[in-house]
Motif scaffolding. Structure first.
Motif, PDB file in Angstrom:
ATOM      1  N   PRO A   1       0.825  -1.216   0.000  1.00 18.68           N
ATOM      2  CA  PRO A   1       0.000   0.000   0.000  1.00 18.68           C
ATOM      3  C   PRO A   1       0.851   1.254   0.000  1.00 18.68           C
ATOM      4  O   PRO A   1       2.044   1.239   0.301  1.00 18.68           O
ATOM      5  CB  PRO A   1      -0.808  -0.131   1.300  1.00 18.68           C
ATOM      6  N   ARG A   2       0.222   2.353  -0.345  1.00 18.07           N
ATOM      7  CA  ARG A   2       0.927   3.623  -0.379  1.00 18.07           C
ATOM      8  C   ARG A   2       1.273   4.077   1.039  1.00 18.07           C
ATOM      9  O   ARG A   2       0.522   3.846   1.969  1.00 18.07           O
ATOM     10  CB  ARG A   2       0.051   4.695  -1.031  1.00 18.07           C
ATOM     11  N   PRO A   3       2.436   4.717   1.216  1.00 21.04           N
ATOM     12  CA  PRO A   3       2.778   5.210   2.564  1.00 21.04           C
ATOM     13  C   PRO A   3       1.863   6.340   2.974  1.00 21.04           C
ATOM     14  O   PRO A   3       1.475   7.187   2.161  1.00 21.04           O
ATOM     15  CB  PRO A   3       4.225   5.686   2.399  1.00 21.04           C
ATOM     16  N   GLU A   4       1.517   6.358   4.254  1.00 19.97           N
ATOM     17  CA  GLU A   4       0.635   7.392   4.763  1.00 19.97           C
ATOM     18  C   GLU A   4       1.389   8.711   4.948  1.00 19.97           C
ATOM     19  O   GLU A   4       2.575   8.725   5.274  1.00 19.97           O
ATOM     20  CB  GLU A   4       0.030   6.958   6.103  1.00 19.97           C
ATOM     21  N   GLU A   5       0.686   9.816   4.770  1.00 19.81           N
ATOM     22  CA  GLU A   5       1.287  11.132   4.943  1.00 19.81           C
ATOM     23  C   GLU A   5       1.491  11.419   6.429  1.00 19.81           C
ATOM     24  O   GLU A   5       0.674  11.005   7.264  1.00 19.81           O
ATOM     25  CB  GLU A   5       0.385  12.201   4.335  1.00 19.81           C
ATOM     26  N   PRO A   6       2.586  12.118   6.810  1.00 17.32           N
ATOM     27  CA  PRO A   6       2.810  12.423   8.237  1.00 17.32           C
ATOM     28  C   PRO A   6       1.706  13.303   8.794  1.00 17.32           C
ATOM     29  O   PRO A   6       1.279  14.273   8.165  1.00 17.32           O
ATOM     30  CB  PRO A   6       4.165  13.135   8.234  1.00 17.32           C
ATOM     31  N   ALA A   7       1.257  12.955  10.001  1.00 21.26           N
ATOM     32  CA  ALA A   7       0.169  13.708  10.622  1.00 21.26           C
ATOM     33  C   ALA A   7       0.668  15.063  11.120  1.00 21.26           C
ATOM     34  O   ALA A   7       1.844  15.243  11.445  1.00 21.26           O
ATOM     35  CB  ALA A   7      -0.426  12.913  11.784  1.00 21.26           C
TER      36      ALA A   7
END
Length: 378
Positions: free
Chosen positions: A281-287
């Motif tokens: 899956p695509r990496p999540e964006e930093p919160a």
């Protein structure tokens, strides 16, 4: 003188009477046959009796046509046989080449320890009926969740892409066709590898490749296949063929009109692909940093500024005490009273600030104020 024939030759009614009789009989037979079908049996009997005579009369013509057709058919079959033999040889060579390449690919994957990124399964289905809404391009197929159909699965025929499953029921599924105005499929041009998205049109008979720059290398006749970058459609499915490319000087994008390669509206039997993509899956964006951290950071800054102001007050109190020791007793007493009042005002301000800030921050200004007051008392 009488010219009439002798009585010996006068037999039956006259010719006029017979004419009238036969005319009336013919009219009666015509009306009865047209209204009540009274002569169907007679006609069938006559047809059965005259059929051998008709076949005997047509026999020479049938023999001539049969001989000519036999010669033409024999020649056509020989030509088709040679063509199919050459095509079979070509396909055999390609099959051997594909088998060799497949074995080499499997060997290289095993050597490099690579796994396949996707696997595709298919479910055959039959188109049952179309939707009643004239503004949408949708059909219903006879397979549902009980047979393993999933929402979003691509639907193909023997020629190429047909549509996508948009609603799934237990025994049926709704398929949005490729030419629907709300359907979009990521594609790429086979000749150049240019990636874009093809959309349906409101007319429902053509497709449109949007947002293609004028400088892009797209010509009529280019084939479009699925790019596989969206993770929904497998790569390489035939989608459409470019029909016309309109480039205008006043716009930055060209208008590319395409036609689907499959019979979208005429498909009866289709395949529902169960495409499973094994790519990570695509990496999540930093919160974003929480608001509590910003509040703590602001509290620390306020605490530092408070400590600095307290240190400045301590220095001022020490200087006032020193100057009070050098003066006379009356001046010392007045100076001490003024210093005590200043210390009390600073202590009051510090207490007010500490009531609004956290307890840890409120303790800091208390000690310098006490030290200032004790220094002024000294």
């Amino acid at each position: 003188m009488e010219y009439s024939p002798p009585p010996l030759f006068k037999q039956g009614p006259s010719a006029l009477a017979r004419l009238i009789f036969f005319v009336v009989l013919a009219l009666v037979l015509l009306v009865s046959d047209a209204r009540f079908k009274t002569l169907e049996v007679v006609r069938a009997v006559l047809d059965a009796g005259l059929y051998p005579l008709q076949r005997a009369a047509l026999l020479p013509r049938d023999l001539a046509l049969g001989a000519a057709q036999f010669a033409v058919t024999n020649n056509t079959l020989r030509s088709e046989n040679r063509t199919l033999a050459a095509k079979n040889l070509d396909l055999s060579l390609k099959a051997n080449q594909v088998a060799t390449l497949s074995a080499e690919n499997a060997h290289l994957r095993a050597l490099l320890d690579l796994s396949r990124n996707a696997s595709t399964q298919s479910i055959p289905a039959e188109v049952q009926y179309g939707m009643r809404d004239p503004f949408t391009q949708k059909v219903v197929i006879g397979r549902g969740s009980q047979q393993g159909v999933q929402n979003g699965s691509p639907v193909v025929s023997e020629d190429g892409m047909v549509g996508q499953v948009t609603r799934v029921f237990p025994m049926q599924s709704e398929v949005t066709l490729l030419t629907d105005k709300d359907e979009a499929v990521p594609v790429e041009v086979v000749r150049t590898g240019l990636r874009s998205i093809v959309y349906g049109t409101p007319a429902g008979d053509t497709l449109e490749l949007r947002f293609v720059p004028i400088s892009a290398d797209v010509v009529a006749g280019d084939e479009l296949v699925t790019s596989g970058l969206d993770g929904v459609y497998p790569q390489g499915l035939p989608v459409a063929k470019v029909v016309r490319v309109d480039k205008q000087a006043d716009t930055a994008f060209a208008r590319v009109v395409c036609a689907p390669v499959a019979a979208v509206r005429g498909a009866r039997d289709v395949l529902v692909l169960h495409y499973r993509n094994d790519a990570p899956p695509r990496p999540e964006e930093p919160a974003a940093p929480p608001k509590d951290a910003e509040a703590k950071k602001g509290g620390k800054t306020a605490e530092k500024s408070e400590k600095a102001s307290d240190a400045a007050g301590d220095k001022a109190g020490d200087k006032a005490a020193k100057s009070a020791g050098e003066r006379k007793p009356e001046e010392k007493k007045a100076t001490g009273n003024a210093t005590e009042k200043a210390a009390e005002r600073r202590a009051g301000k510090s207490a007010e600030n500490s009531a609004e800030k956290p307890a840890a921050t409120a303790k800091a200004p208390g000690a310098p104020a006490a030290r200032t007051a004790s220094g002024a008392a000294r």
